[in-house]
Write an enzyme that holds these catalytic residues in place. Structure first.
Site, PDB file in Angstrom:
ATOM      1  N   THR A 122       7.421  26.740   5.365  1.00  0.00           N
ATOM      2  CA  THR A 122       6.173  26.358   5.120  1.00  0.00           C
ATOM      3  C   THR A 122       5.182  27.230   5.693  1.00  0.00           C
ATOM      4  OG1 THR A 122       7.046  24.168   5.898  1.00  0.00           O
ATOM      5  CG2 THR A 122       4.753  24.084   5.239  1.00  0.00           C
ATOM      6  N   SER A 145      12.828   5.557 -14.132  1.00  0.00           N
ATOM      7  CA  SER A 145      11.545   6.236 -14.714  1.00  0.00           C
ATOM      8  C   SER A 145      11.394   7.859 -14.036  1.00  0.00           C
ATOM      9  CB  SER A 145      10.228   5.675 -14.408  1.00  0.00           C
ATOM     10  OG  SER A 145       9.177   6.180 -14.410  1.00  0.00           O
ATOM     11  N   SER A 146      11.544   7.932 -12.623  1.00  0.00           N
ATOM     12  CA  SER A 146      11.479   9.116 -12.193  1.00  0.00           C
ATOM     13  C   SER A 146      12.703   9.996 -12.532  1.00  0.00           C
ATOM     14  CB  SER A 146      11.669   8.852 -10.516  1.00  0.00           C
ATOM     15  OG  SER A 146      10.532   8.285 -10.159  1.00  0.00           O
ATOM     16  N   ASP A 165       6.305  21.457 -26.733  1.00  0.00           N
ATOM     17  CA  ASP A 165       6.369  19.959 -26.339  1.00  0.00           C
ATOM     18  C   ASP A 165       7.266  19.873 -25.293  1.00  0.00           C
ATOM     19  OD1 ASP A 165       6.589  16.911 -25.633  1.00  0.00           O
ATOM     20  OD2 ASP A 165       5.247  16.808 -27.693  1.00  0.00           O
ATOM     21  N   SER A 204      -1.056  27.223  -5.224  1.00  0.00           N
ATOM     22  CA  SER A 204      -0.564  28.639  -5.442  1.00  0.00           C
ATOM     23  C   SER A 204      -1.230  29.213  -6.979  1.00  0.00           C
ATOM     24  CB  SER A 204       0.983  28.769  -5.539  1.00  0.00           C
ATOM     25  OG  SER A 204       1.299  28.570  -4.435  1.00  0.00           O
ATOM     26  N   LYS A 245       4.261  30.059   3.432  1.00  0.00           N
ATOM     27  CA  LYS A 245       3.670  29.497   2.191  1.00  0.00           C
ATOM     28  C   LYS A 245       1.857  29.648   2.780  1.00  0.00           C
ATOM     29  CE  LYS A 245       6.149  26.929  -0.836  1.00  0.00           C
ATOM     30  NZ  LYS A 245       5.811  27.701  -2.155  1.00  0.00           N
ATOM     31  N   TRP A 265       7.359  -0.127   3.985  1.00  0.00           N
ATOM     32  CA  TRP A 265       7.734   0.502   2.399  1.00  0.00           C
ATOM     33  C   TRP A 265       9.012   1.270   3.115  1.00  0.00           C
ATOM     34  CZ3 TRP A 265       8.818   5.419   1.072  1.00  0.00           C
ATOM     35  CH2 TRP A 265       8.883   6.629   1.977  1.00  0.00           C
ATOM     36  N   HIS A 294      13.515  11.940   3.314  1.00  0.00           N
ATOM     37  CA  HIS A 294      12.959  13.089   3.564  1.00  0.00           C
ATOM     38  C   HIS A 294      12.721  13.927   2.628  1.00  0.00           C
ATOM     39  CE1 HIS A 294      10.796  15.234   6.621  1.00  0.00           C
ATOM     40  NE2 HIS A 294      11.158  16.122   5.942  1.00  0.00           N
ATOM     41  N   HIS A 304      15.551  13.075  11.882  1.00  0.00           N
ATOM     42  CA  HIS A 304      14.250  13.191  12.679  1.00  0.00           C
ATOM     43  C   HIS A 304      13.435  11.952  12.341  1.00  0.00           C
ATOM     44  CE1 HIS A 304      12.026  15.601   9.428  1.00  0.00           C
ATOM     45  NE2 HIS A 304      11.718  14.540   9.258  1.00  0.00           N
ATOM     46  N   HIS A 305      13.643  11.016  11.629  1.00  0.00           N
ATOM     47  CA  HIS A 305      13.026   9.617  11.583  1.00  0.00           C
ATOM     48  C   HIS A 305      13.331   8.785  12.444  1.00  0.00           C
ATOM     49  CE1 HIS A 305      10.567  10.966   7.987  1.00  0.00           C
ATOM     50  NE2 HIS A 305      11.602  11.800   7.452  1.00  0.00           N
ATOM     51  N   GLU A 318      11.898  13.047  -0.347  1.00  0.00           N
ATOM     52  CA  GLU A 318      11.059  12.308  -1.096  1.00  0.00           C
ATOM     53  C   GLU A 318       9.744  12.922  -0.679  1.00  0.00           C
ATOM     54  OE1 GLU A 318      10.570  10.319  -3.462  1.00  0.00           O
ATOM     55  OE2 GLU A 318       8.482   9.708  -3.276  1.00  0.00           O
ATOM     56  N   TYR A 375       9.078  15.882   0.318  1.00  0.00           N
ATOM     57  CA  TYR A 375       8.864  16.984  -0.281  1.00  0.00           C
ATOM     58  C   TYR A 375       8.500  16.984  -1.868  1.00  0.00           C
ATOM     59  CZ  TYR A 375       9.572  18.888   4.408  1.00  0.00           C
ATOM     60  OH  TYR A 375       9.497  19.173   5.471  1.00  0.00           O
ATOM     61  N   ARG A 421       2.133   1.371  15.045  1.00  0.00           N
ATOM     62  CA  ARG A 421       1.506   1.137  13.656  1.00  0.00           C
ATOM     63  C   ARG A 421       1.927  -0.066  13.315  1.00  0.00           C
ATOM     64  NH1 ARG A 421       6.263   5.025  10.367  1.00  0.00           N
ATOM     65  NH2 ARG A 421       4.881   4.200   8.521  1.00  0.00           N
ATOM     66  N   HIS A 450       0.703  -1.004   0.064  1.00  0.00           N
ATOM     67  CA  HIS A 450      -0.064  -0.013  -0.085  1.00  0.00           C
ATOM     68  C   HIS A 450       0.830   1.046   0.060  1.00  0.00           C
ATOM     69  CE1 HIS A 450      -2.945   3.082   1.081  1.00  0.00           C
ATOM     70  NE2 HIS A 450      -2.039   3.188   2.418  1.00  0.00           N
TER      71      HIS A 450
END
Lengths: 520, 402, 195
Positions: free
Chosen positions: A323, A164-165, A100, A263, A326, A136, A248, A297-298, A250, A252, A445, A71
């Site tokens: 943040t 791909s990315s 294009d 925006s 914004k 994951w 991290h 921090h993770h 990722e 963002y 979790r 998931h």
């Protein structure tokens, strides 16, 4: 661009397989993302069904772990990231006045390898031993020494997604750098283009690190290296440093384009220019920069020296400043505007409120001593789902409603779309808000079964989950109805919307801006 | 009238919950100075966030109500103000500094792990905890007590469903205790919410945390890091006792340890029947083996091997490998070493059971002394320690009747 | 810049990031040494070649716990009579261990040291340690292992307690046949067949 002539001839499936047209590829990405959203969503439904009541009812714990893992992978790499790439493909050339993408053939490749990556990943679920079941985040050594034999499929799937990315990101950067219409200076770029550009840079910086990390997992598991194995001089905690160095930024990668979309939409329906365009650009750049120095921090509970804990606590707290800027700018844009509540605007407003809630729980998580209590509980699950579902996913829905008249030439059914919004809004909060409570009360979790004191909230959460899942069927109905017909859309669909994309007719013809527009 | 009644009921509910320190929807206050500090920090930051939210959303909803087109609002034309941008960059920074000060203080006090009065080594393994009292030389495993029938909804779930263990960790109150955490296999995380303690147990390395509990009581937690199939089924229970009660407990443990050693010696001499061993074995199997190998011995394909009809468990007379795996485990898999977890009789029983259940037909009856021999070949080899070196092989032959 | 040039530059950048990803492995080792993550230092399992210059001892005492811990199911029992010692800073100590193989196979072990609190790891100097080499123990055999160490005078006096834990790994599977032959000359066959 001679390849365009050949495309015109291609019809049926050939049109889609051979296409090098940015709009077709954008469409492919968006459909793919929608399919993955439902695939990942189905897994979430299985998870919520199992957690509806205490005890094991439907699935084995091992299958449950596979569901949580896949998931997460599907939603991150299959739903959210391709959706943004699809939107970028469709809209970036239209917004900067380019005919294009800069590298159309690479564009075709970067999409068409993606379905194979997910076929490999999903097929491993049906093999003996099952699919990936280590979360994951695939922490070693659970994903190396102690994982099942199908881990190689997971690794190769990640490799392909990464390639791909990276190709997609390179394309975005080259397009934005080289293909802007004359007069489209950097500081005139629409915010969505800016955020996609910065996201693309983040992607080519961190996806290779992820590729390196999964390669180490592969060699540790199958070829006897010991990057993450203490007996050979390695260290399992190093895995987490490598992973979160990717992980991290990722986060963002999945939220910066959402900032760009919001925006774009807020000014249109406030009939007012975006407040503080320059500070929005700088804020985006500084968030991207800060995202590289907060990764640990993770990992506060892995055992870090005090100095490290303090550094990562402070740097994480600082991210809330740009943040916050914004959010304040969006509200200042609303302030003394002339506001209307079309469906894209409803999603954008919901985004501001709910993303801010997710941001605040993020700030709470940054406080190291409190994080020791929050870490790996449902509080974290609540936090990142507020940021990613009511944040990233809501922004993608807002973008879809905002631009779908441009894509199809038809207006969507407003009543159904509004129903979709309100059902989603209510159910998503029933789904994720109580997770804060069960998390604080102590539910870890990634568990398939839980203690009795969490039962009531979990039943409520599951009900919210099923309601949110079912509501999304309406989303598909609205999209399909809109493609099949409906009120014809004007070139400028929303009154007063700014941007070059509104200067081409609706639906946007296959080839636009063959001669560059002039920018005032 | 009704209102004030409801209010007092509500206040009573809130206060009774906060007195117990346990809430269905908030962090626990816990029972250590650290956990109180963490709770207060959590509440301060939560309230600050709420205040910010009220202000920010207040402005937003005001705009949404007052500045809408349907009310005739005309859009203003401002879209830039350096002054205001600087203001709302500086203001959050100030708020953050105010938050960081108490957070830093609490963190520094949490990390001050000097001068501990006792040390307990906590080892996580798939899927249980092992506690070793370093100074007192006691060690034991702590396993989930909840029965499979409760988990499978066949019987009613008990009060501490999934949060109960066979042997809790016992500690004294008002004592600074250092925990050294490590793991045997994957990363686990030892979490007791009431002590505000959570730290990862990393294989190959040690991590350190400490606590000093103020109130006697029973405190429950769970493993917090995904560690495989039974991650949700390895709870932590800590019983905090008054210091003199703890001393009594400790003395009792040491006495029991001596008795156990004596018992093990006796059991070597005993010969049990197949039925007796099967009965013992079945019980052990259900508690300890069935989670992976399944009640029917068929395992889970690709993850946990089947015992039914397997080469290891179903070839008559060829029991050495079987015993070796049960005693010493199999590295690189979830199969653990059971030699320190089960008594000799239990080991003999479970191996006998596995060789004669699920359609396995070896007829092997493994006695405790066979296990003892394999477990301590040292006594067999070294000249001095064992009296009857020559008779040992004879006995082992008798021990296994086919 | 034309498209092709920019594309090539970006691809090169992505490849450089891939290399960077791998170079994070040695960088991480450095980070551990500086910050004390996991209480390990570079080359903790190798012999220290630096020759000790000062041999001053001081009054400062550190309570050191020395623990061994089998990493998973390994039939090795390690005993020592000194689980805790009060070590004078600067003074050398010799700790001896007895390791017994209680299993039915020959085993090669590797001990991996870890020190807590992590920041003290760099002050614990091992002059000789059984963790510097792989240890081969035949079935039923008991061998003597030793650790010779001192605590550096530079250690912050606020550290009054330290723990040194050896994680014992069974690395028999990783030993190449030639090496195995050297370690257990008399029973090469049994050992390799069982692997």
């Amino acid at each position: 661009m001679n390849q365009h002539t050949s495309i015109k001839a291609a019809t049926g499936w050939r049109r889609w397989v051979y296409t090098t047209n940015h709009k077709d590829i954008g469409t492919l990405y968006l459909w793919f993302s929608l399919i993955m959203f439902f695939t990942g969503g189905l897994m979430a439904m299985i998870i919520r069904a199992e957690l509806f009541q205490p005890g094991l009812q439907l699935v084995e714990p091992n299958f449950f772990n596979q569901m949580t893992t896949v998931h997460g992978l599907i939603m991150v790499f299959g739903a959210v990231m391709p959706a943004f790439t699809g939107l970028a493909n469709w809209m970036v050339p239209l917004m900067i006045g380019a005919p294009d993408m800069a590298l159309p053939r690479m564009n075709n490749w970067s999409f068409w390898i993606l379905p194979f990556a997910f076929l490999i990943l999903l097929s491993s679920l049906f093999m003996p031993g099952g699919g990936p079941n280590f979360g994951w985040t695939f922490y070693a050594p659970l994903s190396t020494t102690y994982s099942n034999d199908n881990t190689a499929f997971f690794v190769f799937a990640i490799h392909i997604m990464g390639i791909s990315s990276i190709m997609g990101a390179i394309n975005v950067i080259v397009t934005i750098t080289n293909m802007r219409a004359p007069g489209m200076t950097w500081m005139k770029l629409p915010m969505f283009v800016w955020t996609m550009l910065i996201t693309a840079f983040l992607l080519i910086m961190v996806m290779p690190v992820l590729a390196g990390t999964v390669t180490m997992v592969l060699t540790d598991k199958y070829f006897g290296t010991s990057f993450f194995d203490a007996s050979g001089g390695g260290d399992p905690v190093m895995f987490q440093h490598l992973f979160w160095f990717f992980g991290h930024p990722e986060v963002y990668i999945m939220i910066l384009p959402a900032f760009g979309i919001i925006s774009t939409i807020i000014p249109t329906f406030s009939r007012k220019k975006l407040f503080g365009y320059h500070s929005m650009v700088y804020a985006t750049v500084s968030i991207a920069f800060l995202s590289f120095i907060v990764w640990a921090h993770h990992m506060f509970t892995t055992g870090m020296p005090l100095a490290g804990e303090l550094f990562f606590m402070y740097s994480t707290m600082i991210i809330s400043v740009p943040t916050g800027v914004k959010v304040f700018n969006w509200i200042a844009t609303l302030w003394r505007g002339s506001i209307t509540f079309e469906v894209p605007m409803l999603f954008a407003l919901a985004f501001i409120v709910l993303f801010t809630i997710g941001g605040m729980s993020g700030l709470m998580l940054a406080i190291t001593p409190a994080d020791f209590q929050y870490h790996d509980t449902y509080f974290v699950v609540a936090h990142f789902h507020y940021v990613l579902v009511t944040g990233a996913v809501f922004s993608i829905m807002a973008a879809t409603y905002y631009w779908i008249p441009k894509w199809t030439g038809n207006m969507f059914h407003e009543g159904l779309a509004k129903t979709h919004f309100w059902l989603s809004l209510v159910s998503v909060n029933i789904l994720f808000f109580p997770m804060h409570f069960v998390g604080l009360a102590g539910m870890p979790r990634r568990i398939p079964d839980y203690a009795l004191q969490f039962a009531d909230f979990n039943a409520l959460i599951s009900i919210g989950g099923f309601a949110f899942g079912l509501s999304q069927i309406l989303f598909v109905v609205v999209i399909v109805k809109c493609i099949r017909g409906g009120k014809k859309a004007k070139a400028n669909v929303w009154e007063d919307a700014e941007g070059l994309e509104w200067e081409v007719p609706s639906p946007a013809p296959l080839h636009t801006f063959s001669t560059a527009p002039t920018i005032k | 009238m009704i209102r004030s009644l409801m209010l007092s009921v509500f206040l009573f509910a809130v206060s009774s919950m906060s007195m117990a320190g346990v809430s269905a929807f908030n962090m626990r206050k816990g029972v250590t100075d650290t956990s109180h500090q963490v709770y207060n920090l959590h509440m301060i930051i939560f309230l600050v966030c709420c205040l910010i939210a009220v202000v920010v959303f207040g402005f937003m909803f005001w705009a949404l109500l007052k500045h809408r087109k349907s009310k005739g609002a005309k859009a203003a034309n401002f879209h830039e103000s350096t002054k205001i941008e600087i203001l709302w960059t500086i203001a959050p920074i100030l708020i953050l500094v105010l938050m960081a000060i108490p957070a830093t203080k609490v963190l520094i006090s949490m990390e001050d792990n000097s001068e501990a009065q006792m040390t307990i080594m906590v080892t996580g393994s798939q899927w249980k905890w092992h506690y070793r009292y370093i100074e007192d030389d006691i060690s034991f495993y702590s396993l989930l007590k909840t029965s499979d029938d409760e988990i499978d909804n066949k019987v009613e779930k008990q009060e501490h469903y999934l949060l109960d263990v066979d042997k809790p960790l016992v500690i004294p109150i008002h004592t600074k205790i250092k925990f050294l955490l490590t793991s045997d296999d994957v990363i686990h995380s030892w979490w007791v919410p009431d002590f505000s303690l959570k730290k990862d147990a990393v294989p190959g390395f040690i991590n350190e945390i400490w606590t000093n509990v103020n109130d006697a009581g029973t405190y429950r937690g769970q493993c917090a890091e995904l560690c495989g199939v039974a991650h949700g089924f390895m709870p932590i229970v800590v019983v905090a006792l008054e210091q003199d009660e703890y001393k009594t407990w400790l003395a009792d443990q040491l006495k029991q340890k001596a008795i156990l050693i004596e018992k093990e010696k006796q059991s070597v001499g005993e010969t049990l029947s197949l039925e007796q061993l099967m009965a013992i074995g079945e019980q052990v199997y259900v508690e300890r083996c069935a989670a992976c190998h399944q009640a029917d011995g068929k395992g889970m394909s690709g993850i946990f091997p089947a015992l039914a009809g397997s080469k290891i468990a179903n070839v008559a007379g060829d029991y050495k490998t079987h015993i070796d795996i049960v005693l010493n485990g199999k590295s690189g898999t979830a199969m653990q070493a059971f030699k320190n977890q089960l008594s000799l009789v239990e080991l003999a029983g479970v191996i006998t059971y596995e060789r004669n259940a699920f359609g396995n037909t070896t007829g092997d009856v493994i006695q405790a002394e066979v296990i003892q021999l394999i477990l301590n070949p040292v006594q067999q080899d070294s000249q001095s320690s064992v009296q009857s070196t020559d008779q040992m092989p004879e006995q082992s032959k008798e021990g296994v009747k086919q | 810049m034309n498209n092709k040039k920019l594309t090539i530059k970006l691809i090169a950048f992505a490849l450089a990031m891939l290399l960077f990803g791998f170079s994070l492995v040695p960088l991480y080792g450095l980070l551990c040494e500086v910050t004390g993550i996991n209480g390990k230092i570079i080359g903790a399992s190798e012999k220290n070649t630096n020759i000790r210059t000062s041999t001053q001892t001081s009054e400062q005492v550190v309570k050191l716990q020395i623990l061994t811990h089998n990493q998973g199911p390994i039939p090795i029992q390690i005993k020592t009579d000194k689980i805790e010692i009060y070590a004078n800073v600067g003074q050398e100590y010799l700790i001896s261990f007895e390791a017994t193989n209680t299993g039915s196979k020959d085993i090669v072990i590797q001990a991996v040291p870890s020190v807590s609190p992590g920041l003290t790891a760099k002050y614990l100097h091992k002059i000789e340690c059984f963790c510097f080499a792989q240890q081969a123990i035949k079935k039923g055999e008991t061998v003597n292992l030793s650790l010779n160490f001192y605590i550096d005078e530079l250690i912050d006096p606020k550290y009054k307690q330290m723990s040194l834990s050896y994680a014992i790994f069974d690395i028999s599977d990783d030993i190449k046949p030639e090496k195995w032959h050297q370690l257990f000359p008399e029973n090469i066959k049994i050992a390799k067949v069982s692997k």
